[in-house]
Design a protein around this motif. Sequence first.
Motif, PDB file in Angstrom:
ATOM      1  N   UNK A  93       0.834  -1.204   0.000  1.00 31.41           N
ATOM      2  CA  UNK A  93       0.000   0.000   0.000  1.00 31.41           C
ATOM      3  C   UNK A  93       0.872   1.258   0.000  1.00 31.41           C
ATOM      4  N   UNK A  94       1.928   1.251   0.806  1.00 34.54           N
ATOM      5  CA  UNK A  94       2.849   2.384   0.849  1.00 34.54           C
ATOM      6  C   UNK A  94       3.511   2.571  -0.523  1.00 34.54           C
ATOM      7  N   UNK A  95       3.911   1.461  -1.144  1.00 35.18           N
ATOM      8  CA  UNK A  95       4.577   1.535  -2.445  1.00 35.18           C
ATOM      9  C   UNK A  95       3.646   2.130  -3.503  1.00 35.18           C
ATOM     10  N   UNK A  96       2.359   1.756  -3.467  1.00 32.28           N
ATOM     11  CA  UNK A  96       1.387   2.325  -4.415  1.00 32.28           C
ATOM     12  C   UNK A  96       1.362   3.849  -4.288  1.00 32.28           C
ATOM     13  N   UNK A  97       1.307   4.320  -3.042  1.00 32.56           N
ATOM     14  CA  UNK A  97       1.281   5.769  -2.803  1.00 32.56           C
ATOM     15  C   UNK A  97       2.599   6.418  -3.221  1.00 32.56           C
ATOM     16  N   UNK A  98       3.706   5.716  -2.972  1.00 35.06           N
ATOM     17  CA  UNK A  98       5.027   6.224  -3.345  1.00 35.06           C
ATOM     18  C   UNK A  98       5.120   6.392  -4.859  1.00 35.06           C
TER      19      UNK A  98
END
Length: 160
Positions: free
Chosen positions: A118-123
């Motif tokens: 999820x963090x990577x998607x936002x990144x």
Amino acid sequence: MGDIVSDEECCPKFDPKPWDGKVFDWKNKKFVKDKVFTLFFMPINFGSVIKRLTEKVDSANAKMPDSLCLSDHTSKFNMDLYLAVDKEIPNAENVTLSGKFLSKVYEGPFEETGKWCEDFKQYAKSKNLEIKKWYMWYTTCPKCSKKYGKNFVAVIAEVT
């Protein structure tokens, strides 16, 4: 002692700096590919598959740059592995990857994978990049991550 691997010879210590928050342009980056049986995404024969691949690479007098090994979870029961190599390997499935790849490193227990994704998607979104294909790089085995006191996992995705 033949096939016994000592603690020092198992997984090399991972340096996250060259991989954290980086974009790579790969042009025909060489890999050998194999399959790992997974049971609800948990790898069952990962060690034996890595051993089989590294034996082929060693017998071809090839190198494994950065010990890079990408995992592609294709289903609950299969994971494709892509081990980076510096040349074609006989008697192996040789593949190449080309494109723009975004990499971000995470540290912690594997149970946090969902949070990392999820963090990577936002990144990726914050960099105005769209994810085309995901890979996970489990940089050390559980034994070595315990030995080093860190469990680094890199999310590497082909992006546009």
